[in-house]
Design a protein around this motif. Structure first.
Motif, PDB file in Angstrom:
ATOM      1  N   GLY A  28       0.820  -1.209   0.000  1.00 30.56           N
ATOM      2  CA  GLY A  28       0.000   0.000   0.000  1.00 30.56           C
ATOM      3  C   GLY A  28       0.852   1.256   0.000  1.00 30.56           C
ATOM      4  N   PHE A  29       1.908   1.246   0.805  1.00 35.03           N
ATOM      5  CA  PHE A  29       2.811   2.401   0.863  1.00 35.03           C
ATOM      6  C   PHE A  29       3.518   2.593  -0.477  1.00 35.03           C
ATOM      7  CE2 PHE A  29       7.006   4.155   2.653  1.00 35.03           C
ATOM      8  CZ  PHE A  29       6.564   5.471   2.590  1.00 35.03           C
ATOM      9  N   ALA A  30       3.989   1.501  -1.075  1.00 33.58           N
ATOM     10  CA  ALA A  30       4.649   1.589  -2.379  1.00 33.58           C
ATOM     11  C   ALA A  30       3.688   2.143  -3.429  1.00 33.58           C
ATOM     12  CB  ALA A  30       5.166   0.214  -2.803  1.00 33.58           C
ATOM     13  N   TYR A  31       2.459   1.672  -3.403  1.00 32.59           N
ATOM     14  CA  TYR A  31       1.464   2.153  -4.364  1.00 32.59           C
ATOM     15  C   TYR A  31       1.243   3.658  -4.205  1.00 32.59           C
ATOM     16  CZ  TYR A  31      -2.808   2.627  -7.052  1.00 32.59           C
ATOM     17  OH  TYR A  31      -3.744   3.046  -7.968  1.00 32.59           O
ATOM     18  N   LEU A  32       1.121   4.113  -2.970  1.00 36.63           N
ATOM     19  CA  LEU A  32       0.937   5.556  -2.733  1.00 36.63           C
ATOM     20  C   LEU A  32       2.130   6.356  -3.230  1.00 36.63           C
ATOM     21  CD1 LEU A  32      -0.685   5.857   0.796  1.00 36.63           C
ATOM     22  CD2 LEU A  32      -1.764   6.082  -1.442  1.00 36.63           C
ATOM     23  N   LEU A  33       3.337   5.850  -3.005  1.00 38.88           N
ATOM     24  CA  LEU A  33       4.526   6.552  -3.487  1.00 38.88           C
ATOM     25  C   LEU A  33       4.500   6.695  -5.011  1.00 38.88           C
ATOM     26  CD1 LEU A  33       7.259   4.924  -1.223  1.00 38.88           C
ATOM     27  CD2 LEU A  33       6.493   7.309  -1.150  1.00 38.88           C
ATOM     28  N   SER A  34       3.935   5.707  -5.687  1.00 40.27           N
ATOM     29  CA  SER A  34       3.867   5.763  -7.148  1.00 40.27           C
ATOM     30  C   SER A  34       2.727   6.650  -7.643  1.00 40.27           C
ATOM     31  CB  SER A  34       3.720   4.351  -7.730  1.00 40.27           C
ATOM     32  OG  SER A  34       2.413   3.851  -7.536  1.00 40.27           O
TER      33      SER A  34
END
Length: 184
Positions: A28-34
């Motif tokens: 989820g955090f990686a997705y938000l960063l993208s």
């Protein structure tokens, strides 16, 4: 309002549909960063204040398999400037030195100027640095951050993000984080 449950537990966020284990939270955090340039800039600015991000040259990697180098949780590859590897833990734990040594080797292989390992856990920054006991491995800086740090950067990003759909994603993830870490 209709209630969604998964395995008998209430799902309060779109991020909770797949669950709340370490990989789900990290993904989820990686997705938000993208998705949120604002959040990405806040994260990089906190870790490397002198780096200017070229968003067209930034790659966010999630669970990248490097064979002998292990599977990284999150990688930020910012053009030729920075290569940042996040090793995330859900609870009050930190990764093993063996695991971090693998990721330090990956960092050393990168051609980027700034290389860094970031240990992300529920333990507050000051305490986790003491528990970790070192701040570099083979010349690669190692720092710690907490999920509270992530949440605080997300809250800042929500107030600055111009796109409504991204603000909603940020809010959803913030609520998701609070579900397993509590809130102040």
């Amino acid at each position: 309002m209709t209630i969604l449950t998964r395995g008998g537990s209430v799902v309060k966020s779109v991020f909770g549909i797949h669950g709340d284990d370490e990989n789900d939270i990290t993904g989820g955090f990686a997705y938000l960063l993208s998705q949120s340039d604002t959040l990405l800039k806040h994260v990089v600015d906190d870790l490397h204040p002198r780096i200017t991000i070229d968003l067209s040259q930034t790659i966010v990697g999630f669970q990248t398999n490097h064979k002998e180098g292990g599977i990284t949780d999150i990688e930020l590859n910012i053009s030729d400037l920075a290569y940042i590897v996040f090793e995330a833990k859900k609870g009050m734990t930190i990764p093993t030195t063996t695991q971090l040594n693998k990721y330090a080797s990956l960092c050393k292989e990168s051609r980027c100027t700034h290389k860094q390992l970031v240990v992300l856990s529920a333990i507050r920054h000051e305490l986790s640095e003491t528990i970790l006991g070192f701040n570099e491995i083979d010349g690669i800086p190692v720092t710690t951050r907490s999920w509270e740090w992530v949440r605080s950067l997300i809250k800042r990003a929500i107030s600055e993000e111009k796109r409504v759909n991204v603000r909603r994603l940020l809010s959803e993830y913030c609520n998701y984080l609070e579900g397993f870490m509590g809130h102040d």
